[in-house]
Design a protein around this motif. Structure first.
Motif, PDB file in Angstrom:
ATOM      1  N   ARG A  35       0.869  -1.169   0.000  1.00  0.00           N
ATOM      2  CA  ARG A  35       0.000   0.000   0.000  1.00  0.00           C
ATOM      3  C   ARG A  35       0.909   1.223   0.000  1.00  0.00           C
ATOM      4  O   ARG A  35       1.550   1.523   1.002  1.00  0.00           O
ATOM      5  CB  ARG A  35      -0.913   0.002   1.233  1.00  0.00           C
ATOM      6  N   TRP A  36       0.965   1.848  -1.161  1.00  0.00           N
ATOM      7  CA  TRP A  36       1.835   3.021  -1.319  1.00  0.00           C
ATOM      8  C   TRP A  36       1.570   4.020  -0.202  1.00  0.00           C
ATOM      9  O   TRP A  36       0.415   4.234   0.164  1.00  0.00           O
ATOM     10  CB  TRP A  36       1.551   3.647  -2.692  1.00  0.00           C
ATOM     11  N   PRO A  37       2.625   4.639   0.400  1.00  0.00           N
ATOM     12  CA  PRO A  37       4.010   4.524  -0.046  1.00  0.00           C
ATOM     13  C   PRO A  37       4.871   3.546   0.748  1.00  0.00           C
ATOM     14  O   PRO A  37       5.955   3.204   0.304  1.00  0.00           O
ATOM     15  CB  PRO A  37       4.534   5.944   0.183  1.00  0.00           C
ATOM     16  N   ASN A  38       4.412   3.091   1.941  1.00  0.00           N
ATOM     17  CA  ASN A  38       5.391   2.389   2.783  1.00  0.00           C
ATOM     18  C   ASN A  38       4.804   1.279   3.647  1.00  0.00           C
ATOM     19  O   ASN A  38       5.429   0.867   4.626  1.00  0.00           O
ATOM     20  CB  ASN A  38       6.097   3.394   3.705  1.00  0.00           C
ATOM     21  N   ASP A  39       3.615   0.798   3.332  1.00  0.00           N
ATOM     22  CA  ASP A  39       3.012  -0.266   4.132  1.00  0.00           C
ATOM     23  C   ASP A  39       2.894  -1.559   3.337  1.00  0.00           C
ATOM     24  O   ASP A  39       2.697  -1.547   2.114  1.00  0.00           O
ATOM     25  CB  ASP A  39       1.595   0.122   4.601  1.00  0.00           C
ATOM     26  N   ILE A  40       2.984  -2.672   4.044  1.00  0.00           N
ATOM     27  CA  ILE A  40       2.680  -3.978   3.468  1.00  0.00           C
ATOM     28  C   ILE A  40       1.370  -4.430   4.095  1.00  0.00           C
ATOM     29  O   ILE A  40       1.197  -4.359   5.320  1.00  0.00           O
ATOM     30  CB  ILE A  40       3.789  -5.008   3.787  1.00  0.00           C
ATOM     31  N   VAL A  41       0.440  -4.879   3.263  1.00  0.00           N
ATOM     32  CA  VAL A  41      -0.883  -5.244   3.758  1.00  0.00           C
ATOM     33  C   VAL A  41      -1.276  -6.644   3.290  1.00  0.00           C
ATOM     34  O   VAL A  41      -0.784  -7.147   2.278  1.00  0.00           O
ATOM     35  CB  VAL A  41      -1.961  -4.228   3.301  1.00  0.00           C
ATOM     36  N   VAL A  42      -2.192  -7.238   4.050  1.00  0.00           N
ATOM     37  CA  VAL A  42      -2.837  -8.490   3.669  1.00  0.00           C
ATOM     38  C   VAL A  42      -4.333  -8.242   3.792  1.00  0.00           C
ATOM     39  O   VAL A  42      -4.822  -7.903   4.877  1.00  0.00           O
ATOM     40  CB  VAL A  42      -2.410  -9.659   4.581  1.00  0.00           C
ATOM     41  N   ASN A  43      -5.046  -8.365   2.685  1.00  0.00           N
ATOM     42  CA  ASN A  43      -6.484  -8.045   2.671  1.00  0.00           C
ATOM     43  C   ASN A  43      -6.743  -6.647   3.244  1.00  0.00           C
ATOM     44  O   ASN A  43      -7.686  -6.440   4.024  1.00  0.00           O
ATOM     45  CB  ASN A  43      -7.275  -9.094   3.447  1.00  0.00           C
ATOM     46  N   ASP A  44      -5.903  -5.702   2.848  1.00  0.00           N
ATOM     47  CA  ASP A  44      -5.993  -4.291   3.246  1.00  0.00           C
ATOM     48  C   ASP A  44      -5.692  -4.046   4.720  1.00  0.00           C
ATOM     49  O   ASP A  44      -5.844  -2.924   5.203  1.00  0.00           O
ATOM     50  CB  ASP A  44      -7.366  -3.692   2.893  1.00  0.00           C
ATOM     51  N   LYS A  45      -5.243  -5.059   5.439  1.00  0.00           N
ATOM     52  CA  LYS A  45      -4.837  -4.877   6.831  1.00  0.00           C
ATOM     53  C   LYS A  45      -3.313  -4.793   6.891  1.00  0.00           C
ATOM     54  O   LYS A  45      -2.616  -5.635   6.321  1.00  0.00           O
ATOM     55  CB  LYS A  45      -5.334  -6.027   7.701  1.00  0.00           C
ATOM     56  N   LYS A  46      -2.819  -3.802   7.612  1.00  0.00           N
ATOM     57  CA  LYS A  46      -1.368  -3.586   7.679  1.00  0.00           C
ATOM     58  C   LYS A  46      -0.682  -4.703   8.447  1.00  0.00           C
ATOM     59  O   LYS A  46      -1.067  -5.044   9.560  1.00  0.00           O
ATOM     60  CB  LYS A  46      -1.080  -2.242   8.345  1.00  0.00           C
ATOM     61  N   SER A  72      -1.645  -2.684  -3.799  1.00  0.00           N
ATOM     62  CA  SER A  72      -2.952  -3.059  -3.253  1.00  0.00           C
ATOM     63  C   SER A  72      -4.064  -2.100  -3.664  1.00  0.00           C
ATOM     64  O   SER A  72      -5.243  -2.468  -3.673  1.00  0.00           O
ATOM     65  CB  SER A  72      -2.885  -3.125  -1.721  1.00  0.00           C
ATOM     66  N   ILE A  73      -3.711  -0.848  -3.988  1.00  0.00           N
ATOM     67  CA  ILE A  73      -4.736   0.148  -4.313  1.00  0.00           C
ATOM     68  C   ILE A  73      -4.888   0.369  -5.820  1.00  0.00           C
ATOM     69  O   ILE A  73      -5.632   1.255  -6.245  1.00  0.00           O
ATOM     70  CB  ILE A  73      -4.425   1.485  -3.616  1.00  0.00           C
ATOM     71  N   LYS A  74      -4.208  -0.407  -6.614  1.00  0.00           N
ATOM     72  CA  LYS A  74      -4.248  -0.239  -8.071  1.00  0.00           C
ATOM     73  C   LYS A  74      -5.673  -0.368  -8.592  1.00  0.00           C
ATOM     74  O   LYS A  74      -6.377  -1.343  -8.305  1.00  0.00           O
ATOM     75  CB  LYS A  74      -3.346  -1.266  -8.750  1.00  0.00           C
ATOM     76  N   ASP A  75      -6.113   0.654  -9.356  1.00  0.00           N
ATOM     77  CA  ASP A  75      -7.445   0.681  -9.980  1.00  0.00           C
ATOM     78  C   ASP A  75      -8.575   0.589  -8.954  1.00  0.00           C
ATOM     79  O   ASP A  75      -9.650   0.070  -9.256  1.00  0.00           O
ATOM     80  CB  ASP A  75      -7.577  -0.447 -11.013  1.00  0.00           C
ATOM     81  N   ARG A  76      -8.341   1.126  -7.755  1.00  0.00           N
ATOM     82  CA  ARG A  76      -9.361   1.121  -6.717  1.00  0.00           C
ATOM     83  C   ARG A  76      -9.649   2.545  -6.253  1.00  0.00           C
ATOM     84  O   ARG A  76      -8.791   3.426  -6.311  1.00  0.00           O
ATOM     85  CB  ARG A  76      -8.916   0.282  -5.511  1.00  0.00           C
ATOM     86  N   GLU A  77     -10.863   2.772  -5.794  1.00  0.00           N
ATOM     87  CA  GLU A  77     -11.224   4.062  -5.223  1.00  0.00           C
ATOM     88  C   GLU A  77     -10.533   4.210  -3.869  1.00  0.00           C
ATOM     89  O   GLU A  77     -10.644   3.334  -3.013  1.00  0.00           O
ATOM     90  CB  GLU A  77     -12.736   4.162  -5.050  1.00  0.00           C
ATOM     91  N   VAL A  78      -9.823   5.309  -3.695  1.00  0.00           N
ATOM     92  CA  VAL A  78      -9.127   5.548  -2.442  1.00  0.00           C
ATOM     93  C   VAL A  78      -9.431   6.954  -1.929  1.00  0.00           C
ATOM     94  O   VAL A  78      -9.850   7.834  -2.697  1.00  0.00           O
ATOM     95  CB  VAL A  78      -7.588   5.394  -2.594  1.00  0.00           C
ATOM     96  N   THR A  79      -9.222   7.134  -0.652  1.00  0.00           N
ATOM     97  CA  THR A  79      -9.300   8.457  -0.047  1.00  0.00           C
ATOM     98  C   THR A  79      -7.885   8.901   0.278  1.00  0.00           C
ATOM     99  O   THR A  79      -7.168   8.218   1.017  1.00  0.00           O
ATOM    100  CB  THR A  79     -10.150   8.433   1.233  1.00  0.00           C
ATOM    101  N   LEU A  80      -7.474  10.010  -0.309  1.00  0.00           N
ATOM    102  CA  LEU A  80      -6.144  10.566  -0.086  1.00  0.00           C
ATOM    103  C   LEU A  80      -6.263  11.695   0.930  1.00  0.00           C
ATOM    104  O   LEU A  80      -7.102  12.589   0.773  1.00  0.00           O
ATOM    105  CB  LEU A  80      -5.565  11.108  -1.395  1.00  0.00           C
ATOM    106  N   LYS A  81      -5.428  11.650   1.954  1.00  0.00           N
ATOM    107  CA  LYS A  81      -5.488  12.670   2.994  1.00  0.00           C
ATOM    108  C   LYS A  81      -4.151  13.385   3.099  1.00  0.00           C
ATOM    109  O   LYS A  81      -3.112  12.760   3.281  1.00  0.00           O
ATOM    110  CB  LYS A  81      -5.852  12.039   4.338  1.00  0.00           C
ATOM    111  N   GLY A  82      -4.207  14.716   2.950  1.00  0.00           N
ATOM    112  CA  GLY A  82      -3.033  15.548   3.131  1.00  0.00           C
ATOM    113  C   GLY A  82      -3.121  16.276   4.450  1.00  0.00           C
ATOM    114  O   GLY A  82      -3.947  15.950   5.309  1.00  0.00           O
TER     115      GLY A  82
END
Length: 229
Positions: A90-101, A182-192
């Motif tokens: 999960r860009w930029p620095n997490d590894i996830v399994v089924n979206d869980k870190k 993990s987020i490729k071609d998926r709807e995401v919420t980006l927070k700055g």
């Protein structure tokens, strides 16, 4: 290589940074438990006993190579974990399994006053291995929770993979990142810092930036990426 093993420490990253000026070769700090560990942008990092918590310090690291080092280390950790689980990045620095870190990377660097082309690179990483439960506000998992049995990770193998991937061509690394994004071609919420956007994530470009339908973002611009539901 010098290896420092600690039972408990506030943060392996802070400890490594505190002693780095006294050492002149690569070294590794490992802790059984961290009490005030921090992730990217100063976020707290849950790291009780049952995980692999370490900071690997590379001396005389080329400053120009720092930019993509976080993704290279992420791919290295991914390589280790995929022997056990269907892990993704999960860009930029997490590894996830089924979206869980299940793992996170924290890269920091300190350039040398006498030569800004070189730096101490602090590679902080945390991998959830034997943790059996997490605080309710954390969307996290561990190898134990995913496969239902206790396993061990060899720190020498992890460091070996990091060394191997730091030497890989940048384009090859980005290609691997996109393969397991993990987020490729998926709807995401980006927070700055003071903003939030929702759009489709597309891919990571060869500069390590996230390309989305609503723009291209540098790592420094994004506080958090969440899969939209």
């Amino acid at each position: 290589m010098l290896v420092i093993r600690l039972n408990k420490v506030t943060s392996t990253q802070d400890f490594a940074e505190a002693i780095s000026n006294m050492l002149f070769e690569d070294f590794l700090v490992i802790a059984e438990e961290q009490t005030k560990a921090r992730g990217r942008l100063g976020r707290s990092w849950y790291s009780p006993k049952g995980g692999l918590w370490f900071t690997y310090v590379k001396k005389n690291f080329k400053t120009e190579e720092i930019q993509l080092s976080s993704l290279k280390v992420a791919v290295a950790v991914l390589d280790v974990l995929r022997k056990f689980v269907d892990a993704k990045i999960r860009w930029p620095n997490d590894i996830v399994v089924n979206d869980k870190k299940i793992a996170g990377i924290l890269i920091e660097a300190k350039t040398y006053e006498e030569d800004i082309k070189l730096a101490d690179l602090f590679i902080g990483a945390g991998i959830d291995i034997l943790i059996k439960e997490f605080p309710s506000d954390l969307n996290a998992t561990s190898l134990y929770l995913e496969i239902g049995k206790e396993v061990e990770l060899n720190i020498d193998e992890v460091i070996g993979k990091i060394e191997e991937h730091l030497k890989l061509d940048n384009r090859k690394i980005i290609d691997i990142v996109n393969q397991y994004l993990s987020i490729k071609d998926r709807e995401v919420t980006l927070k700055g810092e003071n903003w939030e956007k929702r759009c489709k994530a597309l891919f990571v470009d060869y500069m390590g930036r996230l390309v989305t339908e609503c723009g291209i973002y540098e790592v420094e611009e994004i506080y958090r990426v969440e899969v939209s539901h």
